[in-house]
Design a protein around this motif. Structure first.
Motif, PDB file in Angstrom:
ATOM      1  N   ASN A  68       0.819  -1.218   0.000  1.00 28.75           N
ATOM      2  CA  ASN A  68       0.000   0.000   0.000  1.00 28.75           C
ATOM      3  C   ASN A  68       0.849   1.263   0.000  1.00 28.75           C
ATOM      4  N   HIS A  69       2.154   1.115  -0.269  1.00 28.09           N
ATOM      5  CA  HIS A  69       3.050   2.266  -0.245  1.00 28.09           C
ATOM      6  C   HIS A  69       2.727   3.211  -1.400  1.00 28.09           C
ATOM      7  N   HIS A  70       2.992   4.505  -1.174  1.00 28.99           N
ATOM      8  CA  HIS A  70       2.661   5.498  -2.202  1.00 28.99           C
ATOM      9  C   HIS A  70       3.581   5.416  -3.415  1.00 28.99           C
ATOM     10  N   ALA A  71       4.813   4.910  -3.237  1.00 31.11           N
ATOM     11  CA  ALA A  71       5.755   4.803  -4.348  1.00 31.11           C
ATOM     12  C   ALA A  71       5.557   3.473  -5.076  1.00 31.11           C
ATOM     13  N   TYR A  72       5.354   3.540  -6.390  1.00 36.70           N
ATOM     14  CA  TYR A  72       5.090   2.304  -7.135  1.00 36.70           C
ATOM     15  C   TYR A  72       6.304   1.391  -7.147  1.00 36.70           C
ATOM     16  N   SER A  73       7.518   1.950  -7.099  1.00 35.04           N
ATOM     17  CA  SER A  73       8.717   1.114  -7.088  1.00 35.04           C
ATOM     18  C   SER A  73       8.774   0.263  -5.819  1.00 35.04           C
ATOM     19  N   THR A  74       8.309   0.798  -4.705  1.00 34.38           N
ATOM     20  CA  THR A  74       8.282   0.032  -3.459  1.00 34.38           C
ATOM     21  C   THR A  74       7.276  -1.113  -3.556  1.00 34.38           C
ATOM     22  N   ARG A  75       6.119  -0.848  -4.130  1.00 35.31           N
ATOM     23  CA  ARG A  75       5.120  -1.907  -4.307  1.00 35.31           C
ATOM     24  C   ARG A  75       5.636  -2.999  -5.239  1.00 35.31           C
ATOM     25  N   ARG A  76       6.299  -2.588  -6.306  1.00 33.46           N
ATOM     26  CA  ARG A  76       6.840  -3.564  -7.259  1.00 33.46           C
ATOM     27  C   ARG A  76       7.933  -4.406  -6.610  1.00 33.46           C
ATOM     28  N   ASP A  77       8.842  -3.768  -5.885  1.00 32.72           N
ATOM     29  CA  ASP A  77       9.924  -4.511  -5.235  1.00 32.72           C
ATOM     30  C   ASP A  77       9.392  -5.440  -4.149  1.00 32.72           C
ATOM     31  N   SER A  78       8.329  -5.044  -3.474  1.00 34.76           N
ATOM     32  CA  SER A  78       7.746  -5.912  -2.452  1.00 34.76           C
ATOM     33  C   SER A  78       7.166  -7.169  -3.085  1.00 34.76           C
ATOM     34  N   LEU A  79       6.524  -7.020  -4.231  1.00 32.33           N
ATOM     35  CA  LEU A  79       6.004  -8.195  -4.936  1.00 32.33           C
ATOM     36  C   LEU A  79       7.139  -9.115  -5.378  1.00 32.33           C
ATOM     37  N   ALA A  80       8.212  -8.531  -5.863  1.00 30.31           N
ATOM     38  CA  ALA A  80       9.355  -9.345  -6.278  1.00 30.31           C
ATOM     39  C   ALA A  80       9.967 -10.092  -5.096  1.00 30.31           C
ATOM     40  N   HIS A  81      10.032  -9.439  -3.935  1.00 30.57           N
ATOM     41  CA  HIS A  81      10.583 -10.097  -2.746  1.00 30.57           C
ATOM     42  C   HIS A  81       9.677 -11.243  -2.293  1.00 30.57           C
ATOM     43  N   ILE A  82       8.365 -11.019  -2.311  1.00 33.48           N
ATOM     44  CA  ILE A  82       7.433 -12.072  -1.915  1.00 33.48           C
ATOM     45  C   ILE A  82       7.557 -13.271  -2.850  1.00 33.48           C
ATOM     46  N   ALA A  83       7.687 -13.016  -4.140  1.00 31.06           N
ATOM     47  CA  ALA A  83       7.820 -14.118  -5.103  1.00 31.06           C
ATOM     48  C   ALA A  83       9.100 -14.898  -4.885  1.00 31.06           C
ATOM     49  N   SER A  84      10.200 -14.200  -4.607  1.00 30.41           N
ATOM     50  CA  SER A  84      11.471 -14.900  -4.408  1.00 30.41           C
ATOM     51  C   SER A  84      11.467 -15.738  -3.135  1.00 30.41           C
ATOM     52  N   VAL A  85      10.834 -15.228  -2.074  1.00 28.29           N
ATOM     53  CA  VAL A  85      10.794 -15.980  -0.812  1.00 28.29           C
ATOM     54  C   VAL A  85       9.918 -17.223  -0.961  1.00 28.29           C
ATOM     55  N   LEU A  86       8.742 -17.073  -1.577  1.00 25.78           N
ATOM     56  CA  LEU A  86       7.833 -18.207  -1.712  1.00 25.78           C
ATOM     57  C   LEU A  86       8.363 -19.250  -2.685  1.00 25.78           C
ATOM     58  N   SER A  87       9.062 -18.817  -3.723  1.00 31.56           N
ATOM     59  CA  SER A  87       9.589 -19.775  -4.696  1.00 31.56           C
ATOM     60  C   SER A  87      10.687 -20.652  -4.111  1.00 31.56           C
ATOM     61  N   SER A  88      11.365 -20.157  -3.084  1.00 26.53           N
ATOM     62  CA  SER A  88      12.426 -20.938  -2.445  1.00 26.53           C
ATOM     63  C   SER A  88      11.943 -21.672  -1.198  1.00 26.53           C
ATOM     64  N   SER A  89      10.653 -21.578  -0.888  1.00 26.24           N
ATOM     65  CA  SER A  89      10.098 -22.253   0.284  1.00 26.24           C
ATOM     66  C   SER A  89       9.344 -23.502  -0.134  1.00 26.24           C
ATOM     67  N   PRO A  90       9.297 -24.521   0.723  1.00 31.57           N
ATOM     68  CA  PRO A  90       8.556 -25.743   0.374  1.00 31.57           C
ATOM     69  C   PRO A  90       7.057 -25.476   0.292  1.00 31.57           C
ATOM     70  N   ALA A  91       6.403 -26.087  -0.699  1.00 31.68           N
ATOM     71  CA  ALA A  91       4.969 -25.866  -0.875  1.00 31.68           C
ATOM     72  C   ALA A  91       4.160 -26.447   0.275  1.00 31.68           C
ATOM     73  N   SER A  92       4.689 -27.491   0.914  1.00 32.87           N
ATOM     74  CA  SER A  92       3.956 -28.122   2.012  1.00 32.87           C
ATOM     75  C   SER A  92       3.995 -27.304   3.301  1.00 32.87           C
ATOM     76  N   ASN A  93       4.955 -26.387   3.408  1.00 33.09           N
ATOM     77  CA  ASN A  93       5.097 -25.588   4.630  1.00 33.09           C
ATOM     78  C   ASN A  93       5.381 -24.139   4.247  1.00 33.09           C
TER      79      ASN A  93
END
Length: 361
Positions: A68-93
Motif C-alpha cells: 500500500n506504499h505510495h511509491a510504485y517502485s516500493t510496491r513492485r519490489d515488495s512483490l518481487a521479494h514475496i515471489a522470491s521468498v515463496l519460490s524458495s520455500s517448500p509448498a507443504s510448509n
C-alpha cells in the motif's frame, strides 16, 4: 589628554588590518571554534537491541504492508521479494498463510502503475502454474479456488475501469484465472453473467453494435478497436472464456485436474463415482422448478445460477447472443488477425449454442 589619546589608539586597533607575510597563515578570528576533534562513538537514533534476525514470516508481513506504499517502485519490489521468498520455500510448509497473502494481492489488479500490475501477473503465474506438471504448484489450486470470487471482483472493476491501461491489462488476470481454476472461474452468480456484462462494456458491445464510443453511467470509454494490441488480447481471452463456459467436451483442464486425472483413473468410468464438483448437479433436469423457469432467462436473471453448461449456454442465448454476434461481425469486417479471431469466436458460439438448441428440442 593622555587618557583620550590612549582611547583613540585602542579604537584604531579594531580597524587596523594585520600585515600578512608570505608562508604564514591568516590569524584566526576571536570567535573561531575548533572542529579538529574526533569522536570515537557512533550514535544511532533508533537502534534495535534484539540480536536475532527477523524471520521470514516477519519479512513477508512487512512486505505485505508495503503493497500500500505510495511509491510504485516500493510496491513492485515488495512483490518481487514475496515471489522470491515463496519460490524458495517448500509448498507443504509455506512461510505465510495463503488466506492472508491472496486477499492482499487481489487489489493490485487495479494498481495505477503498469510495472506493478506486470509484476503481480508474473508472481501469480510463476507461483500457481508450475513449469512441470509432475510437480505441485507453490500456491495450490485449492487456495486460488477459494479466493476466486475476490479476484473476479477486482477483475470486473478492472474491465470497467476509467483508465485505459488498467482495462487493457484486465483480461490478462482473467486468463490467468481460467488457466488455474478452469470452470470454477465461470461458475456461480458472479462468474458468468456478471463477467459477460463487463465484457460488453469493455468491448463496447452494450448496445448490440460497435460504435465510436459508449457511455455507461458517467464514464465514457473510447473505441476499443483503436488499440489493436489490446483488442487482440481481449478477443483471445474472450474465446477462452466462452470455450470454458459453454463447450463441455473441450474445456481445458488445469494442471491440478490433469495430475489428478492421471492418478485417479484406473478405468474409464472413474469420474462417475467421484464426488461432484458443483452444489446443484441436477439443476439441468429442473426437478424442483416450475415449467418455463429455466427456459425464459431475461437480463435480470443473467447473474443467476450458472453452475452447469446448460444454464450458461441458456443465459448467452437469451441475453447476450445478439450483442456478441453484432460486435464480432463488426470485427470480422476489419480483416487481418482481428478478423480471424472474430471468425473463430463465431464458430465457438455456433457450436455451443447449436448443441444447446439440439438438447432443448
Amino acid at each position: 589628554m593622555g587618557s583620550s589619546s590612549k582611547k583613540k589608539k585602542e579604537k584604531q586597533k579594531d580597524f587596523a588590518k594585520p600585515k600578512l607575510k608570505v608562508g604564514k597563515t591568516k590569524p584566526k578570528a576571536d570567535n573561531h571554534t575548533s572542529t579538529s576533534f574526533r569522536s570515537k562513538a557512533i550514535v544511532v537514533g533508533h537502534q534495535s537491541l534484539n540480536t536475532a534476525a527477523p524471520t521470514l514470516q516477519t519479512q513477508l508481513k512487512h512486505n505485505l504492508t508495503l503493497l500500500n506504499h505510495h511509491a510504485y517502485s516500493t510496491r513492485r519490489d515488495s512483490l518481487a521479494h514475496i515471489a522470491s521468498v515463496l519460490s524458495s520455500s517448500p509448498a507443504s510448509n509455506p512461510p505465510i498463510s495463503y488466506s492472508i497473502l491472496l486477499p492482499a494481492l487481489a487489489p493490485l489488479t487495479l494498481d495505477s502503475a503498469a510495472p506493478v500490475r506486470t509484476q503481480l501477473l508474473t508472481l501469480l503465474t510463476s507461483l500457481t502454474k508450475p513449469k512441470d506438471l509432475r510437480q505441485d504448484a507453490i500456491i495450490p489450486v485449492d487456495a486460488v479456488r477459494m479466493h476466486t470470487p475476490r479476484f473476479l471482483l477486482y477483475v470486473h472493476s478492472a474491465m470497467t475501469h476509467i483508465s485505459a491501461d488498467i482495462r487493457g491489462d484486465s483480461t490478462n488476470f482473467l486468463s490467468w484465472l481460467l488457466d488455474v481454476v478452469g470452470e470454477d472461474a465461470v461458475r456461480g452468480a458472479k462468474g458468468w453473467g456478471k463477467t459477460l456484462k463487463c465484457w460488453m462494456v469493455l468491448l463496447g458491445w452494450e448496445s448490440g453494435k460497435s460504435g465510436p464510443g459508449i457511455r455507461t453511467s458517467s464514464i465514457e470509454f473510447s473505441d476499443p478497436g483503436k488499440n489493436k494490441k489490446a483488442s487482440l488480447q481481449h478477443l483471445i481471452v474472450l474465446k477462452k472464456f466462452l470455450s470454458v463456459g459453454m463447450l463441455e467436451n473441450e474445456t481445458p483442464l488445469s494442471h491440478y485436474d490433469i495430475r489428478m486425472a492421471d492418478l485417479l483413473r484406473p478405468h474409464q468410468y472413474t469420474e462417475s463415482h467421484l464426488m461432484p464438483k458443483t452444489s446443484n448437479i441436477y439443476a439441468h433436469l429442473s426437478l424442483f422448478a416450475t415449467g418455463g423457469v429455466m427456459e425464459n432467462v431475461n437480463e435480470e436473471d443473467a447473474e443467476g445460477s450458472a453452475e452447469d453448461f446448460d444454464s450458461r449456454r441458456r443465459i448467452v442465448n437469451n441475453v447476450f447472443e445478439g450483442n456478441i454476434r453484432a460486435g464480432l461481425h463488426t470485427r470480422l469486417q476489419e480483416g487481418g488477425e482481428i478478423g480471424r479471431l472474430a471468425g473463430g469466436l463465431l464458430k465457438v458460439m455456433d457450436k455451443a449454442l447449436k448443441a444447446d438448441r439440439l438438447d432443448t428440442h
